[in-house]
Design a protein around this motif. Structure first.
Motif, PDB file in Angstrom:
ATOM      1  N   PRO A  33      36.092  24.889   7.319  1.00 19.44           N
ATOM      2  CA  PRO A  33      37.373  25.578   7.179  1.00 19.44           C
ATOM      3  C   PRO A  33      38.009  25.467   5.802  1.00 19.44           C
ATOM      4  O   PRO A  33      39.184  25.785   5.647  1.00 19.44           O
ATOM      5  CB  PRO A  33      38.234  24.844   8.214  1.00 19.44           C
ATOM      6  CG  PRO A  33      37.735  23.419   8.140  1.00 19.44           C
ATOM      7  CD  PRO A  33      36.252  23.541   7.936  1.00 19.44           C
ATOM      8  N   PHE A  34      37.272  25.033   4.804  1.00 19.50           N
ATOM      9  CA  PHE A  34      37.835  24.904   3.461  1.00 19.50           C
ATOM     10  C   PHE A  34      37.897  26.253   2.753  1.00 19.50           C
ATOM     11  O   PHE A  34      38.830  26.523   2.007  1.00 19.50           O
ATOM     12  CB  PHE A  34      37.018  23.899   2.640  1.00 19.50           C
ATOM     13  CG  PHE A  34      36.822  22.590   3.353  1.00 19.50           C
ATOM     14  CD1 PHE A  34      37.905  21.897   3.848  1.00 19.50           C
ATOM     15  CD2 PHE A  34      35.553  22.071   3.556  1.00 19.50           C
ATOM     16  CE1 PHE A  34      37.743  20.691   4.521  1.00 19.50           C
ATOM     17  CE2 PHE A  34      35.380  20.870   4.229  1.00 19.50           C
ATOM     18  CZ  PHE A  34      36.472  20.180   4.715  1.00 19.50           C
ATOM     19  N   LEU A  43      41.433  25.889   3.731  1.00 18.36           N
ATOM     20  CA  LEU A  43      42.223  24.800   3.163  1.00 18.36           C
ATOM     21  C   LEU A  43      42.217  24.840   1.634  1.00 18.36           C
ATOM     22  O   LEU A  43      43.269  24.730   0.989  1.00 18.36           O
ATOM     23  CB  LEU A  43      41.686  23.457   3.660  1.00 18.36           C
ATOM     24  CG  LEU A  43      42.379  22.207   3.104  1.00 18.36           C
ATOM     25  CD1 LEU A  43      43.848  22.185   3.481  1.00 18.36           C
ATOM     26  CD2 LEU A  43      41.688  20.935   3.600  1.00 18.36           C
ATOM     27  N   ASP A 175      34.128  17.868   9.030  1.00 22.39           N
ATOM     28  CA  ASP A 175      35.034  18.988   9.311  1.00 22.39           C
ATOM     29  C   ASP A 175      34.279  20.313   9.365  1.00 22.39           C
ATOM     30  O   ASP A 175      34.600  21.179  10.187  1.00 22.39           O
ATOM     31  CB  ASP A 175      36.127  19.066   8.247  1.00 22.39           C
ATOM     32  CG  ASP A 175      37.049  17.852   8.280  1.00 22.39           C
ATOM     33  OD1 ASP A 175      37.452  17.459   9.386  1.00 22.39           O
ATOM     34  OD2 ASP A 175      37.353  17.304   7.207  1.00 22.39           O
ATOM     35  N   ILE A 176      33.280  20.474   8.501  1.00 24.45           N
ATOM     36  CA  ILE A 176      32.476  21.698   8.519  1.00 24.45           C
ATOM     37  C   ILE A 176      31.654  21.755   9.801  1.00 24.45           C
ATOM     38  O   ILE A 176      31.566  22.801  10.460  1.00 24.45           O
ATOM     39  CB  ILE A 176      31.564  21.761   7.273  1.00 24.45           C
ATOM     40  CG1 ILE A 176      32.420  21.831   5.999  1.00 24.45           C
ATOM     41  CG2 ILE A 176      30.616  22.954   7.353  1.00 24.45           C
ATOM     42  CD1 ILE A 176      31.616  21.762   4.720  1.00 24.45           C
ATOM     43  N   ASN A 178      32.309  20.435  12.708  1.00 25.01           N
ATOM     44  CA  ASN A 178      33.162  20.728  13.858  1.00 25.01           C
ATOM     45  C   ASN A 178      33.633  22.178  13.861  1.00 25.01           C
ATOM     46  O   ASN A 178      33.762  22.792  14.929  1.00 25.01           O
ATOM     47  CB  ASN A 178      34.361  19.779  13.874  1.00 25.01           C
ATOM     48  CG  ASN A 178      33.985  18.376  14.291  1.00 25.01           C
ATOM     49  OD1 ASN A 178      33.055  18.184  15.067  1.00 25.01           O
ATOM     50  ND2 ASN A 178      34.681  17.382  13.766  1.00 25.01           N
ATOM     51  N   PHE A 179      33.880  22.738  12.680  1.00 27.34           N
ATOM     52  CA  PHE A 179      34.310  24.136  12.628  1.00 27.34           C
ATOM     53  C   PHE A 179      33.222  25.052  13.185  1.00 27.34           C
ATOM     54  O   PHE A 179      33.491  25.912  14.030  1.00 27.34           O
ATOM     55  CB  PHE A 179      34.637  24.549  11.193  1.00 27.34           C
ATOM     56  CG  PHE A 179      35.039  25.994  11.078  1.00 27.34           C
ATOM     57  CD1 PHE A 179      36.352  26.373  11.280  1.00 27.34           C
ATOM     58  CD2 PHE A 179      34.101  26.974  10.782  1.00 27.34           C
ATOM     59  CE1 PHE A 179      36.727  27.708  11.198  1.00 27.34           C
ATOM     60  CE2 PHE A 179      34.470  28.314  10.701  1.00 27.34           C
ATOM     61  CZ  PHE A 179      35.785  28.676  10.900  1.00 27.34           C
ATOM     62  N   TYR A 239      46.229  22.954   8.882  1.00 30.40           N
ATOM     63  CA  TYR A 239      44.790  23.010   9.155  1.00 30.40           C
ATOM     64  C   TYR A 239      44.359  21.948  10.160  1.00 30.40           C
ATOM     65  O   TYR A 239      43.421  22.165  10.929  1.00 30.40           O
ATOM     66  CB  TYR A 239      43.993  22.915   7.845  1.00 30.40           C
ATOM     67  CG  TYR A 239      43.917  24.263   7.181  1.00 30.40           C
ATOM     68  CD1 TYR A 239      42.862  25.131   7.441  1.00 30.40           C
ATOM     69  CD2 TYR A 239      44.938  24.702   6.353  1.00 30.40           C
ATOM     70  CE1 TYR A 239      42.819  26.392   6.870  1.00 30.40           C
ATOM     71  CE2 TYR A 239      44.909  25.965   5.775  1.00 30.40           C
ATOM     72  CZ  TYR A 239      43.843  26.798   6.042  1.00 30.40           C
ATOM     73  OH  TYR A 239      43.810  28.057   5.488  1.00 30.40           O
ATOM     74  N   ASN A 240      45.054  20.823  10.157  1.00 32.07           N
ATOM     75  CA  ASN A 240      44.749  19.811  11.170  1.00 32.07           C
ATOM     76  C   ASN A 240      45.093  20.327  12.560  1.00 32.07           C
ATOM     77  O   ASN A 240      44.335  20.135  13.520  1.00 32.07           O
ATOM     78  CB  ASN A 240      45.522  18.525  10.876  1.00 32.07           C
ATOM     79  CG  ASN A 240      45.260  17.454  11.910  1.00 32.07           C
ATOM     80  OD1 ASN A 240      46.060  17.257  12.825  1.00 32.07           O
ATOM     81  ND2 ASN A 240      44.147  16.758  11.782  1.00 32.07           N
ATOM     82  N   TYR A 243      42.438  23.406  13.296  1.00 31.91           N
ATOM     83  CA  TYR A 243      40.999  23.135  13.328  1.00 31.91           C
ATOM     84  C   TYR A 243      40.650  21.649  13.448  1.00 31.91           C
ATOM     85  O   TYR A 243      39.467  21.299  13.460  1.00 31.91           O
ATOM     86  CB  TYR A 243      40.332  23.680  12.058  1.00 31.91           C
ATOM     87  CG  TYR A 243      40.618  25.132  11.805  1.00 31.91           C
ATOM     88  CD1 TYR A 243      40.033  26.125  12.593  1.00 31.91           C
ATOM     89  CD2 TYR A 243      41.482  25.522  10.780  1.00 31.91           C
ATOM     90  CE1 TYR A 243      40.300  27.468  12.362  1.00 31.91           C
ATOM     91  CE2 TYR A 243      41.745  26.866  10.541  1.00 31.91           C
ATOM     92  CZ  TYR A 243      41.163  27.825  11.342  1.00 31.91           C
ATOM     93  OH  TYR A 243      41.430  29.154  11.111  1.00 31.91           O
ATOM     94  N   THR A 245      41.160  19.551  11.091  1.00 27.01           N
ATOM     95  CA  THR A 245      40.645  19.205   9.760  1.00 27.01           C
ATOM     96  C   THR A 245      41.303  17.936   9.223  1.00 27.01           C
ATOM     97  O   THR A 245      42.517  17.772   9.297  1.00 27.01           O
ATOM     98  CB  THR A 245      40.902  20.363   8.776  1.00 27.01           C
ATOM     99  OG1 THR A 245      40.427  21.574   9.358  1.00 27.01           O
ATOM    100  CG2 THR A 245      40.195  20.120   7.455  1.00 27.01           C
ATOM    101  N   SER A 246      40.486  17.052   8.658  1.00 28.04           N
ATOM    102  CA  SER A 246      40.996  15.822   8.063  1.00 28.04           C
ATOM    103  C   SER A 246      41.387  16.062   6.610  1.00 28.04           C
ATOM    104  O   SER A 246      41.245  17.173   6.080  1.00 28.04           O
ATOM    105  CB  SER A 246      39.920  14.737   8.129  1.00 28.04           C
ATOM    106  OG  SER A 246      38.871  15.028   7.205  1.00 28.04           O
TER     107      SER A 246
END
Length: 265
Positions: A33-34, A43, A175-176, A178-179, A239-240, A243, A245-246
């Motif tokens: 999600p970046f 992000l 994070d990628i 999990n997305f 974003y957290n 998604y 996201t950390s």
């Protein structure tokens, strides 16, 4: 006639003066999600856009395969490449510190593979990794996977293969992973419990390369402004919530600018 010509020139100059300065970023296109090209967001996109806006500069984005972002800077297609490393021969100037961090992990199902002791263990299992992993993760990693006929690096990360028991290990930033896992539909059975094995060494950090010193300075001021205003936290929180996201991706920036810095900066 002369008066009309002068008036037209003044109008043209005024219009040009009203246009904001612009900066073009070359972004890797497969790291949601970046960066999410289909949504013109992500992000990193939002952080860069908002940081430059604090300086009165509009940010444009060109989404490219990672290996083409450097070429885009050399050809003048973009003003900034976001995947630079110290020692690269690139035009312009390098950022004075790393910007992003990919902490890649070996991800398994606990029921199938609860333990991995070292990167060498990857030679024995069905492994899928992000595209370019064998080029980026060092010699020990290459030694482990180069003779493994069950190793693959698809163009798009295939996180669900782990759930479907078609692979034993996925190599990815958490994070990628999990997305791409959550964006596809599948049935999860009762033993869906993941283990994240930190066996791949230090995070892979990237610097930015800017076409001019002035662009680098504007970027640095913009990032500092986001942290000072607290807007960076609002972006992270958004974003957290959406998604999960950390903050790991921008750990180098947190280490430099956050009031409360991460452990072991």
């Amino acid at each position: 006639m002369l008066r009309a010509t002068i008036l037209a020139m003044l109008v043209s100059c005024s219009a040009q003066a009203a246009e904001p300065a612009r900066i073009r970023f070359g972004l890797q296109d497969d790291i949601a999600p970046f960066v999410m090209p289909d949504r013109h967001s992500g992000l990193m996109v939002d952080v860069l856009r908002d940081a430059m806006a604090t300086q009165g500069i509009a940010a444009d984005f060109l989404y490219l395969p990672q290996k083409r972002t450097e070429e885009a800077l050399r050809k003048g297609v973009v003003d900034v490449t976001t995947s630079a490393k110290p020692g690269m021969t690139l035009p312009g100037v390098m950022s004075r510190w790393p910007i992003t961090s990919f902490h890649n992990l070996a991800i398994t199902r606990r029921a199938n593979l609860p333990r991995l002791d070292s990167v060498a263990d990857l030679s024995r299992y069905r492994v899928t990794a992000f595209n370019g992993a064998s080029r980026m993760l060092g010699q020990a990693y290459r030694d482990a996977v180069q003779g493994n006929a069950r190793y693959s690096e698809p163009m798009t990360l295939q996180s669900p293969l782990l759930v479907l028991k078609q692979v034993d290990v996925v190599i990815s930033q958490k994070d990628i992973f999990n997305f791409y896992l959550d964006r596809q539909s599948y049935l999860r059975d009762g033993d869906f419990d993941l283990v994240y094995h930190d066996i791949l060494g230090k995070p892979n950090e990237y610097w930015f390369a800017f076409r001019t010193v002035e662009m680098r300075e504007s970027f640095e001021r913009g990032i500092a402004a986001l942290y000072k205003s607290g807007d960076i936290d609002r972006i992270f929180n958004r974003y957290n919530k959406a998604y999960g996201t950390s903050r790991d991706f921008f750990r180098p920036l947190d280490c430099r600018f956050a009031a409360i810095k991460p452990h072991d900066c």
